[in-house]
Scaffold this motif. Sequence first.
Motif, PDB file in Angstrom:
ATOM      1  N   ALA A  15       3.574   8.849  36.294  1.00 18.41           N
ATOM      2  CA  ALA A  15       3.861   8.959  34.520  1.00 18.41           C
ATOM      3  C   ALA A  15       5.615   9.692  34.563  1.00 18.41           C
ATOM      4  O   ALA A  15       6.164   9.345  33.825  1.00 18.41           O
ATOM      5  CB  ALA A  15       3.056   9.382  33.964  1.00 18.41           C
ATOM      6  N   SER A  16       5.100  11.272  35.102  1.00 20.30           N
ATOM      7  CA  SER A  16       5.944  12.261  34.978  1.00 20.30           C
ATOM      8  C   SER A  16       7.076  11.492  36.240  1.00 20.30           C
ATOM      9  O   SER A  16       8.329  11.446  35.851  1.00 20.30           O
ATOM     10  CB  SER A  16       5.778  13.259  35.939  1.00 20.30           C
ATOM     11  OG  SER A  16       6.883  14.198  36.311  1.00 20.30           O
ATOM     12  N   LEU A  17       7.458  11.015  36.789  1.00 19.75           N
ATOM     13  CA  LEU A  17       8.086  10.159  37.421  1.00 19.75           C
ATOM     14  C   LEU A  17       8.785   9.542  36.452  1.00 19.75           C
ATOM     15  O   LEU A  17      10.870   9.217  36.722  1.00 19.75           O
ATOM     16  CB  LEU A  17       7.792   9.302  39.241  1.00 19.75           C
ATOM     17  CG  LEU A  17       9.292   8.262  39.556  1.00 19.75           C
ATOM     18  CD1 LEU A  17      11.076   9.918  39.792  1.00 19.75           C
ATOM     19  CD2 LEU A  17       8.426   8.094  41.226  1.00 19.75           C
TER      20      LEU A  17
ATOM     21  N   PHE B 223      11.476  21.678  30.119  1.00 17.70           N
ATOM     22  CA  PHE B 223      11.880  21.422  31.481  1.00 17.70           C
ATOM     23  C   PHE B 223      10.212  20.986  32.303  1.00 17.70           C
ATOM     24  O   PHE B 223      10.273  21.847  32.578  1.00 17.70           O
ATOM     25  CB  PHE B 223      12.621  22.000  32.018  1.00 17.70           C
ATOM     26  CG  PHE B 223      13.405  21.115  33.303  1.00 17.70           C
ATOM     27  CD1 PHE B 223      14.930  20.684  32.844  1.00 17.70           C
ATOM     28  CD2 PHE B 223      13.440  21.678  34.262  1.00 17.70           C
ATOM     29  CE1 PHE B 223      15.432  20.700  33.801  1.00 17.70           C
ATOM     30  CE2 PHE B 223      13.964  21.449  35.511  1.00 17.70           C
ATOM     31  CZ  PHE B 223      14.709  20.401  35.219  1.00 17.70           C
ATOM     32  N   PRO B 224      10.531  19.304  32.860  1.00 11.18           N
ATOM     33  CA  PRO B 224       9.757  19.595  33.313  1.00 11.18           C
ATOM     34  C   PRO B 224      10.060  19.559  34.789  1.00 11.18           C
ATOM     35  O   PRO B 224      10.571  19.038  35.966  1.00 11.18           O
ATOM     36  CB  PRO B 224       9.791  17.679  33.609  1.00 11.18           C
ATOM     37  CG  PRO B 224      11.059  17.579  32.740  1.00 11.18           C
ATOM     38  CD  PRO B 224      11.149  18.550  32.388  1.00 11.18           C
ATOM     39  N   LEU B 225       9.141  20.906  35.641  1.00  9.61           N
ATOM     40  CA  LEU B 225       9.450  21.555  36.613  1.00  9.61           C
ATOM     41  C   LEU B 225       9.602  21.168  37.500  1.00  9.61           C
ATOM     42  O   LEU B 225       9.748  20.956  39.156  1.00  9.61           O
ATOM     43  CB  LEU B 225       9.502  22.908  37.127  1.00  9.61           C
ATOM     44  CG  LEU B 225       9.370  23.936  35.829  1.00  9.61           C
ATOM     45  CD1 LEU B 225       8.861  25.546  36.142  1.00  9.61           C
ATOM     46  CD2 LEU B 225      11.169  24.355  36.604  1.00  9.61           C
ATOM     47  N   GLU B 226       7.673  19.699  37.854  1.00 11.26           N
ATOM     48  CA  GLU B 226       7.430  19.253  38.697  1.00 11.26           C
ATOM     49  C   GLU B 226       8.818  18.167  39.479  1.00 11.26           C
ATOM     50  O   GLU B 226       8.582  17.241  40.089  1.00 11.26           O
ATOM     51  CB  GLU B 226       6.959  18.285  38.424  1.00 11.26           C
ATOM     52  CG  GLU B 226       6.796  16.954  37.325  1.00 11.26           C
ATOM     53  CD  GLU B 226       6.402  17.285  35.837  1.00 11.26           C
ATOM     54  OE1 GLU B 226       7.057  16.897  35.102  1.00 11.26           O
ATOM     55  OE2 GLU B 226       7.320  19.090  35.985  1.00 11.26           O
ATOM     56  N   ILE B 227       9.694  17.625  38.645  1.00 13.82           N
ATOM     57  CA  ILE B 227      10.950  16.722  38.875  1.00 13.82           C
ATOM     58  C   ILE B 227      12.159  17.594  39.622  1.00 13.82           C
ATOM     59  O   ILE B 227      13.006  16.699  40.841  1.00 13.82           O
ATOM     60  CB  ILE B 227      12.148  15.953  38.048  1.00 13.82           C
ATOM     61  CG1 ILE B 227      12.602  17.209  37.362  1.00 13.82           C
ATOM     62  CG2 ILE B 227      10.926  15.503  36.764  1.00 13.82           C
ATOM     63  CD1 ILE B 227      14.141  16.615  36.264  1.00 13.82           C
ATOM     64  N   LEU B 228      12.034  19.113  39.899  1.00  9.50           N
ATOM     65  CA  LEU B 228      12.772  19.490  41.239  1.00  9.50           C
ATOM     66  C   LEU B 228      12.352  18.855  42.910  1.00  9.50           C
ATOM     67  O   LEU B 228      13.840  18.902  43.753  1.00  9.50           O
ATOM     68  CB  LEU B 228      12.730  21.028  41.001  1.00  9.50           C
ATOM     69  CG  LEU B 228      13.011  21.215  39.738  1.00  9.50           C
ATOM     70  CD1 LEU B 228      12.735  22.885  39.720  1.00  9.50           C
ATOM     71  CD2 LEU B 228      15.068  21.009  39.386  1.00  9.50           C
TER      72      LEU B 228
ATOM     73  N   TRP C  27       6.126  19.790  46.559  1.00  7.40           N
ATOM     74  CA  TRP C  27       5.246  19.912  45.899  1.00  7.40           C
ATOM     75  C   TRP C  27       4.616  21.440  46.027  1.00  7.40           C
ATOM     76  O   TRP C  27       4.633  22.493  45.348  1.00  7.40           O
ATOM     77  CB  TRP C  27       4.530  19.443  45.271  1.00  7.40           C
ATOM     78  CG  TRP C  27       5.197  17.886  43.995  1.00  7.40           C
ATOM     79  CD1 TRP C  27       6.329  18.812  42.940  1.00  7.40           C
ATOM     80  CD2 TRP C  27       5.214  16.425  44.435  1.00  7.40           C
ATOM     81  NE1 TRP C  27       6.907  17.385  42.133  1.00  7.40           N
ATOM     82  CE2 TRP C  27       6.189  16.661  43.038  1.00  7.40           C
ATOM     83  CE3 TRP C  27       4.408  15.202  44.998  1.00  7.40           C
ATOM     84  CZ2 TRP C  27       5.709  14.377  42.819  1.00  7.40           C
ATOM     85  CZ3 TRP C  27       4.851  14.683  44.225  1.00  7.40           C
ATOM     86  CH2 TRP C  27       5.268  13.832  43.253  1.00  7.40           C
ATOM     87  N   PHE C  28       3.890  21.552  46.960  1.00  5.75           N
ATOM     88  CA  PHE C  28       3.017  22.664  47.379  1.00  5.75           C
ATOM     89  C   PHE C  28       3.825  23.628  48.317  1.00  5.75           C
ATOM     90  O   PHE C  28       3.371  24.835  47.909  1.00  5.75           O
ATOM     91  CB  PHE C  28       2.618  22.070  48.741  1.00  5.75           C
ATOM     92  CG  PHE C  28       0.773  23.061  49.415  1.00  5.75           C
ATOM     93  CD1 PHE C  28      -0.230  23.635  48.857  1.00  5.75           C
ATOM     94  CD2 PHE C  28       2.306  23.986  50.748  1.00  5.75           C
ATOM     95  CE1 PHE C  28      -0.620  24.148  49.403  1.00  5.75           C
ATOM     96  CE2 PHE C  28       1.111  24.743  50.746  1.00  5.75           C
ATOM     97  CZ  PHE C  28      -0.146  25.474  50.172  1.00  5.75           C
ATOM     98  N   LEU C  29       5.052  23.009  48.908  1.00  7.90           N
ATOM     99  CA  LEU C  29       5.624  24.654  49.250  1.00  7.90           C
ATOM    100  C   LEU C  29       7.184  24.770  48.050  1.00  7.90           C
ATOM    101  O   LEU C  29       6.839  26.244  48.370  1.00  7.90           O
ATOM    102  CB  LEU C  29       6.520  23.954  50.579  1.00  7.90           C
ATOM    103  CG  LEU C  29       5.841  23.671  52.147  1.00  7.90           C
ATOM    104  CD1 LEU C  29       6.981  23.051  53.060  1.00  7.90           C
ATOM    105  CD2 LEU C  29       5.581  25.176  52.737  1.00  7.90           C
ATOM    106  N   ALA C  30       7.215  24.120  47.451  1.00  8.33           N
ATOM    107  CA  ALA C  30       7.799  24.930  46.136  1.00  8.33           C
ATOM    108  C   ALA C  30       6.367  25.826  45.106  1.00  8.33           C
ATOM    109  O   ALA C  30       7.286  26.518  44.556  1.00  8.33           O
ATOM    110  CB  ALA C  30       8.056  23.399  45.384  1.00  8.33           C
ATOM    111  N   ALA C  31       5.799  25.099  45.117  1.00  5.05           N
ATOM    112  CA  ALA C  31       4.755  26.157  44.042  1.00  5.05           C
ATOM    113  C   ALA C  31       4.571  27.698  45.063  1.00  5.05           C
ATOM    114  O   ALA C  31       4.538  29.069  45.014  1.00  5.05           O
ATOM    115  CB  ALA C  31       3.582  25.646  44.251  1.00  5.05           C
ATOM    116  N   PHE C  32       4.291  27.195  45.749  1.00  5.79           N
ATOM    117  CA  PHE C  32       3.597  28.594  47.574  1.00  5.79           C
ATOM    118  C   PHE C  32       4.998  29.231  47.148  1.00  5.79           C
ATOM    119  O   PHE C  32       4.353  30.536  48.148  1.00  5.79           O
ATOM    120  CB  PHE C  32       3.034  27.738  49.075  1.00  5.79           C
ATOM    121  CG  PHE C  32       2.271  28.705  49.507  1.00  5.79           C
ATOM    122  CD1 PHE C  32       1.620  28.859  48.857  1.00  5.79           C
ATOM    123  CD2 PHE C  32       2.823  29.000  50.990  1.00  5.79           C
ATOM    124  CE1 PHE C  32       0.154  30.053  49.701  1.00  5.79           C
ATOM    125  CE2 PHE C  32       1.961  29.994  51.757  1.00  5.79           C
ATOM    126  CZ  PHE C  32       0.678  30.745  51.223  1.00  5.79           C
ATOM    127  N   GLY C  33       5.731  29.224  47.471  1.00  4.52           N
ATOM    128  CA  GLY C  33       7.559  29.597  48.112  1.00  4.52           C
ATOM    129  C   GLY C  33       7.530  30.285  46.808  1.00  4.52           C
ATOM    130  O   GLY C  33       7.634  32.051  46.784  1.00  4.52           O
TER     131      GLY C  33
END
Length: 263
Positions: A3-5, A105-110, A163-169
């Motif tokens: 849905a976000s996409l 801003f939808p950060l999950e799209i980065l 997604w995992f690495l973007a958050a973990f970073g």
Amino acid sequence: MAASLWRNRGLITALIKREVIGRYRGSVMGIAWSFFNPLLMLVIYTFVFSVVFKARWGVGGEESKADFAIILFVGLIVHGLFAECVNRAPALILSNVNYVKKVIFPLEILPWVAFGSALFHAAISVGVLLLAQLILSHPIPWTVILFPFVLFPLILIAMGFAWFLAAFGVFVRDVGQVTGMFTTVLLFLSPVFYPLSALPVKYQGWLQLNPLASIIEEGRKVLVFGQLPDIGQWGVMTATGMLTAWAGFAWFQKTRKGFADVL
């Protein structure tokens, strides 16, 4: 996740376009570099492995230097697509702190933007590959149209990692150093420079745990050898990709509330 996409598809497309154009802004040749870079890489790898090391793939018959280069290049395209996404992921939030402060801003799209940019360059590389096949009188099989189908599991797996690495970073800044080593090791643990069948049987099973292994092998089938992909293998990889994407997205959404506090 889906849905976000769909909801942000216009914004994602605009950001991908801006990033691709921005990468070459100021250069004399501009976006033409996206064509010449993979072309130069293909020539260099052909010379090093076929002329210097005299490597052969072992496909049978009269195998030319060009045959080896074309087969090798498919593996480089697949690995390069995955590696660019993974290597960029840890810095996606850190390099866009201004977006974190914007609640809407939808950060999950980065990660989608990073993947879209990598996919654009992978598509150019595939175009270079097909052009090389035409120039070298190597037949282009009709199965090339199935390459996006083969890549679908890779998209899911790459996005899950991103997604995992973007958050973990955000919380562990050292992860960016680890990903570079990880993708380099993965290059040699994937059947990029050699066919999977070249390994002893006892090691083939272990190598198949690498998600890139089957995708690279299936990619060669449809792009070079004109063979249909293994549907059973594709189904397993797609299920693995869906699970990976879901887990990565869930982790990102769960941890994003702490981004502003850390940054």
